[in-house]
Design a protein around this motif. Structure first.
Motif, short mmCIF file in Angstrom:
data_model
loop_
_atom_site.label_atom_id
_atom_site.label_comp_id
_atom_site.label_asym_id
_atom_site.label_seq_id
_atom_site.Cartn_x
_atom_site.Cartn_y
_atom_site.Cartn_z
N ASP A 49 0.87 -1.17 0.00
CA ASP A 49 0.00 0.00 0.00
C ASP A 49 0.91 1.22 0.00
O ASP A 49 2.10 1.12 -0.32
N THR A 50 0.36 2.37 0.35
CA THR A 50 1.19 3.57 0.34
C THR A 50 2.11 3.65 1.55
O THR A 50 2.94 4.55 1.64
N VAL A 51 1.97 2.70 2.49
CA VAL A 51 2.82 2.68 3.68
C VAL A 51 4.06 1.83 3.43
O VAL A 51 5.19 2.27 3.66
N ASN A 52 3.86 0.60 2.95
CA ASN A 52 5.01 -0.29 2.76
C ASN A 52 4.58 -1.52 1.97
O ASN A 52 3.39 -1.73 1.70
N VAL A 53 5.56 -2.37 1.64
CA VAL A 53 5.31 -3.64 0.99
C VAL A 53 5.41 -4.75 2.03
O VAL A 53 6.30 -4.72 2.89
N THR A 54 4.47 -5.71 1.98
CA THR A 54 4.49 -6.79 2.96
C THR A 54 4.81 -8.14 2.34
O THR A 54 5.19 -9.07 3.05
N ASP A 55 4.64 -8.27 1.04
CA ASP A 55 4.94 -9.55 0.39
C ASP A 55 5.03 -9.34 -1.11
O ASP A 55 4.53 -8.34 -1.65
N PHE A 56 5.68 -10.28 -1.80
CA PHE A 56 5.69 -10.24 -3.26
C PHE A 56 5.90 -11.65 -3.79
O PHE A 56 6.42 -12.53 -3.10
N ARG A 57 5.50 -11.85 -5.02
CA ARG A 57 5.68 -13.14 -5.70
C ARG A 57 6.15 -12.88 -7.12
O ARG A 57 5.49 -12.16 -7.88
N VAL A 58 7.29 -13.44 -7.46
CA VAL A 58 7.84 -13.30 -8.81
C VAL A 58 7.13 -14.29 -9.73
O VAL A 58 6.93 -15.45 -9.38
N LEU A 59 6.73 -13.83 -10.90
CA LEU A 59 6.03 -14.69 -11.85
C LEU A 59 6.99 -15.72 -12.45
O LEU A 59 8.20 -15.51 -12.50
N ASP A 60 6.41 -16.81 -12.92
CA ASP A 60 7.19 -17.81 -13.62
C ASP A 60 7.80 -17.18 -14.87
O ASP A 60 7.14 -16.44 -15.59
N ARG A 61 9.07 -17.52 -15.13
CA ARG A 61 9.77 -16.86 -16.23
C ARG A 61 9.10 -17.13 -17.58
O ARG A 61 9.14 -16.28 -18.47
N ALA A 62 8.46 -18.29 -17.74
CA ALA A 62 7.80 -18.59 -19.01
C ALA A 62 6.66 -17.60 -19.28
O ALA A 62 6.41 -17.21 -20.43
N TRP A 63 5.97 -17.19 -18.21
CA TRP A 63 4.89 -16.21 -18.37
C TRP A 63 5.44 -14.85 -18.78
O TRP A 63 4.87 -14.15 -19.62
N VAL A 64 6.55 -14.47 -18.18
CA VAL A 64 7.15 -13.17 -18.50
C VAL A 64 7.67 -13.18 -19.94
O VAL A 64 7.46 -12.22 -20.70
N LEU A 65 8.32 -14.26 -20.33
CA LEU A 65 8.79 -14.37 -21.71
C LEU A 65 7.64 -14.34 -22.70
O LEU A 65 7.72 -13.70 -23.75
N ALA A 66 6.55 -15.01 -22.36
CA ALA A 66 5.40 -15.05 -23.26
C ALA A 66 4.80 -13.66 -23.43
O ALA A 66 4.41 -13.26 -24.55
N GLN A 67 4.71 -12.90 -22.33
CA GLN A 67 4.20 -11.53 -22.43
C GLN A 67 5.08 -10.68 -23.32
O GLN A 67 4.60 -9.96 -24.23
N ALA A 68 6.38 -10.73 -23.08
CA ALA A 68 7.31 -9.91 -23.85
C ALA A 68 7.33 -10.32 -25.31
O ALA A 68 7.34 -9.47 -26.21
N ASP A 69 7.31 -11.63 -25.57
CA ASP A 69 7.32 -12.11 -26.95
C ASP A 69 6.09 -11.65 -27.72
O ASP A 69 6.17 -11.29 -28.90
N ALA A 70 4.94 -11.63 -27.04
CA ALA A 70 3.71 -11.18 -27.68
C ALA A 70 3.82 -9.71 -28.09
O ALA A 70 3.40 -9.31 -29.19
N VAL A 71 4.41 -8.90 -27.19
CA VAL A 71 4.59 -7.48 -27.50
C VAL A 71 5.57 -7.30 -28.65
O VAL A 71 5.31 -6.55 -29.61
N ILE A 72 6.71 -7.98 -28.57
CA ILE A 72 7.77 -7.81 -29.58
C ILE A 72 7.30 -8.24 -30.96
O ILE A 72 7.64 -7.63 -31.98
N ALA A 73 6.48 -9.30 -31.01
CA ALA A 73 6.00 -9.80 -32.30
C ALA A 73 4.98 -8.85 -32.93
O ALA A 73 4.80 -8.85 -34.16
N ASP A 74 4.34 -8.02 -32.11
CA ASP A 74 3.23 -7.22 -32.61
C ASP A 74 3.52 -5.73 -32.70
O ASP A 74 3.01 -5.05 -33.59
N VAL A 94 15.25 -11.28 -18.42
CA VAL A 94 15.36 -10.00 -19.11
C VAL A 94 16.48 -10.04 -20.15
O VAL A 94 16.34 -9.50 -21.26
N LEU A 95 17.57 -10.67 -19.81
CA LEU A 95 18.67 -10.79 -20.78
C LEU A 95 18.20 -11.52 -22.04
O LEU A 95 18.54 -11.13 -23.16
N GLU A 96 17.42 -12.56 -21.87
CA GLU A 96 16.90 -13.31 -23.01
C GLU A 96 15.97 -12.42 -23.85
O GLU A 96 16.00 -12.47 -25.09
N ILE A 97 15.17 -11.60 -23.19
CA ILE A 97 14.28 -10.69 -23.91
C ILE A 97 15.08 -9.66 -24.69
O ILE A 97 14.79 -9.37 -25.86
#
Length: 264
Positions: A49-74, A94-97
């Protein structure tokens, strides 16, 4: 209706902040304000929130690559803005992207801490960014506390941190908003020895998403074809105005007002 988008496209690789103050929402708003089109790919989900961060979860790299690939292709990506990664594995993603975007400028905002001080990744993530991502970036935009982590100099000055980090990156903008001087000093260092100092009036209060705003605005100015030093000044001036007009919708930090309320 025009069928052609003349606005440069900026691919944003960053985390989602449900408070709307930082992360991808900050990227989108700041890029719209520069006259650019934001293509946001989510790297991580956060609980904050605007006070602080209490937790986070990094997405699976395949999902991130798929998002970026969709953008780059289009879409014709003109620049890439990098924010929260959260894991060493995401650095490699990110290096792969970036291998698919030769010659495209990468603005690296090494997000290691939230505005309230909560960690958004272990320091090892910062070291991996320094070793692997800085060499393929045109510029990194750490604040002084982040620069000290990256340079492994807990009490280092901006000059000392820059000396340690410039072997890894061509240009380095170390922002001074975390000090207590009357004026904020933002320092742009380049590997060729050139240096620019940009000062501005310190504003009262604490802000959530200022670093995201700055890095996104900078990537937008570069996507528009502005040269680096001019783009840095434009982004700093814009960010200062968003902080001057910031609002406090929650119980914590102010949120930069990146867009006018009346878009008519």
């Amino acid at each position: 209706m025009s069928g052609h988008c003349s606005r440069p496209v900026v691919l944003c690789l960053s985390g989602h902040d449900p408070s709307g103050g930082a992360g991808l929402q900050a990227d989108i708003e700041a890029l719209i304000a520069q006259g650019c089109h934001a293509a946001p790919a989510v790297t991580a989900l956060t609980v904050q929130d605007t006070v602080n961060v209490t937790d986070f979860r990094v997405l699976d790299r395949a999902w991130v690559l798929a998002q970026a690939d969709a953008v780059i292709a289009d879409l014709p990506v003109a620049a890439v803005k990098l924010g929260m990664l959260g894991s060493v594995e995401m650095v490699d993603t990110v290096l792969e992207i970036m291998q698919k975007l030769p010659g495209i400028p990468l603005v690296c905002d090494p997000v290691l801490r939230a505005g309230g001080g909560g960690a958004l990744g272990k320091d090892e993530v910062g070291y991996a960014m320094r070793e692997r991502l800085f060499p393929v970036s045109i510029i990194a935009t750490p604040n002084l506390p982040e620069a000290r982590i990256l340079a492994e100099l807990p009490e280092g000055s901006a000059d000392e941190c820059a000396e340690k980090l410039l072997p890894f990156i061509r240009h380095l903008l170390i922002t001074g908003g975390h000090g207590d001087e009357t004026e904020v000093h933002n320092r742009l260092y380049s590997r060729d020895g050139s240096r620019y100092d940009f000062s501005c009036q310190r504003l009262p209060g604490s802000y959530h998403g200022s670093g995201c705003t700055l890095a996104s605005a900078l990537s937008g100015r570069l996507a528009l074809g502005e040269d680096l030093a001019s783009a840095v000044k434009s982004a700093l001036d814009y960010t200062w105005r968003t902080l001057r007009d910031a609002e406090a919708p929650g119980r914590g930090q102010y949120i930069p007002r990146r867009l006018p309320l009346d878009l008519a």
